[in-house]
Each structure stands twice: as C-alpha cells, then as structure tokens.
Design a protein around this motif. Sequence first.
Motif: not given
Length: 362
Positions: A310-330
């Motif tokens: 994230v530290r490296e990417l903040v200067p070069v991107c402005d769209h950040f999406d949290v993607e944890t789709y596996t909650w139902g199979v933990l």
Amino acid sequence: MRHLSYCTNVHPAEDLDGIIGQFDTFASRIRSHLDTDVLGIGLWLAAPVAAELAEAPDSRRRLRRELDARGLEVVTLNGFPYAAFQAPVVKHAVYHPDWTTPERREYTLNLARILVDLLPDRAERGSISTLPFAWRTPWDRQREDVSLRRFDELAKGLADISAAAGRPVRVGLEPEPGCVVETTGQAAELVSQLDSEWIGVCVDLAHLACAWEDPAEAVARLTGAGVPIVKVQISAALEAADPSAGVLGDYVEPRFLHQTRSASGAAADDLDEAIERRLPGPWRVHYHVPLHAAPAAPLTSTVAVTRRAVRELVPVCDHFDVETYTWGVLPPAQRPGDDAALAAGIAAEMAVAHSMLAEASR
C-alpha cells in the motif's frame, strides 16, 4: 481523490432486487460501524443483471437512487467473476468465459455502461477489474492473438462510452496465480501491448504476496513498462512457515481454488494438492483471509506485505478495494455466524485498510 471501498463479490445476490437488498443487510451496517457519511462499495454485478442494467436507463437510475439514499458510492466494479461466484463449487469456472470470447468483452463493456451512470460527481474516473487473459491452459499463440483483438475492441468501446459520459472508465487486468498473467513481470510483457489509455492492471495484494514478489520492485516493474495501475485490491493471503504442522487441512474447501506457492518456486493449483504433494515450505496460499484477524497459530497472513505494498501504491493509484470474498468458507471457528457478524467483520477490515492508506499518505 483517493477512494476506498469493499468488494461485494462476498455476497451471492445476482438480480437487482437482491443487490439492493444487500445494501441494507450489509453496506448500511458497515457504514454505521465506521461512522462515516459515505461508504464506498466495489460493486460486483453478474453478467445477466449487468446485461439488463446496460439496456435499461430507468433501472440504472433506480440503482443510483438506492445507493445515494444510503450514503453509498461506487467508483469501481469487479468484473472478474462472470456469474455464480458464491455457488457451492466455483474453482476453475471463475476463469470462463475468458478474453478469447466476445462474451467477456461485452460483459466488461456492459459494466462500463453501467458505471458511468453510478459515478459520484466527485469521482474523476471509474475502474473495472478483470481476469488476466485466461487460465494458463490451454493457451497458445492463436488464443493470445484472439485475446489481443478482444482488448483492442474493448479499448474502442471504452473510448466511446467515456466520451459520451465525459469521464473515463479504465479496465485493469488482475494478475492471479495459475493464469496467463500471474506476476508483474508477465503483466509488464503482455499488458504493455494493450492500449494504456484504457487498459492497465489491477494489483491484488494477496496475489502479489503469493507470487513472492517484493512490492517496491513490482510497482517499479509495472510503471517502468508503462503499464498503468488502474486499481488495487487490498487483501492478504494465508501463510504457513511450516506446512507440515497439519492445520492447513482446515482450509481445504470445495468452493474456491486456493493456488499454493512455495518460496522455493514449487507450485500447486489447489491447497489439497499442495498438502498431498508435500511441497517444501514456506507456503503462501491464495486464500484471502481477513485483514484484521490473524489465522489460528501457527498459521499467519501476508498482511505485512499488504501494508508495504500500500505504501508503494498510494503515489500511483487512487482506487483501493478491500476484497475478502472467502468469509463463508473460513474454518468454522473464524466464520461469521450471521449477517450482522459479517458486516462487523468487513467494517473491521475497512478500518484496517483506512489506517494503511493514512499511514502511506504521511
């Protein structure tokens, strides 16, 4: 302006009424937990409902009203899963149709047609993530040539849609273990052939960790090749320093593919295969685990890699999406017991992601 959202591909609804129902069941609760005026959501729309919305301006206006009424905003869509992403068994089906097909192109353009009507006034652009060409087999020069033509068609379609809307929508190919594009090196080689005005990469940080890539080197590799980073998916993978400990079996499940990569370069296409073959450790497993909650010891997650990235990417991107789709199979002990618990868990992840972005911006 930087945007943070959570991806709704964790929820199974695939029709408009069901999607709107998710807003009350989950998104409004998450916004309340975070005590924020506006919550970003990275909307996932299955292909059938995307086709319906793309043809129905009234339905798009209804969707926008429902979002606005709840303090929700959409600047990014997840266009990787085509349909049925929370079906009992997904596995390799998530990679079909791939970019050799007109169906994949049309689905992605439908998403762009929808997104331009959902963008909040303050958003400069929209983004869509998609699969990185295809699963690696079967693959040959003919399939690559067909895919390159599809991406040329996509770029022309995006240019037309964006010109009419007055704001651009860009598509990011998401490198993933086992796909034609698995690493940033492969992305630098293949995605650099595409029209960079409209097409770049979506960097998923669990996938980056599974490839055992250094975040700073990965970002430099992409930017050096002229490949724009359109979107970042903030996620963490499962890690096992000692795979022989035995607890990894709790994460073997039938729905999703959990590609496993060893630091030595050994690879398996699913976790049960890695266990059976006894790959040398340590392992990183394509199993998105919650950002805020460490797996049961002795397992860990790659959240430290996520934070560095994230530290490296903040200067070069402005769209950040949290993607944890596996909650139902933990594993059952870590799985939310009901909708309220899932909303609370996603809110906790969003808080962690927000702190990562804040730290990276100092």
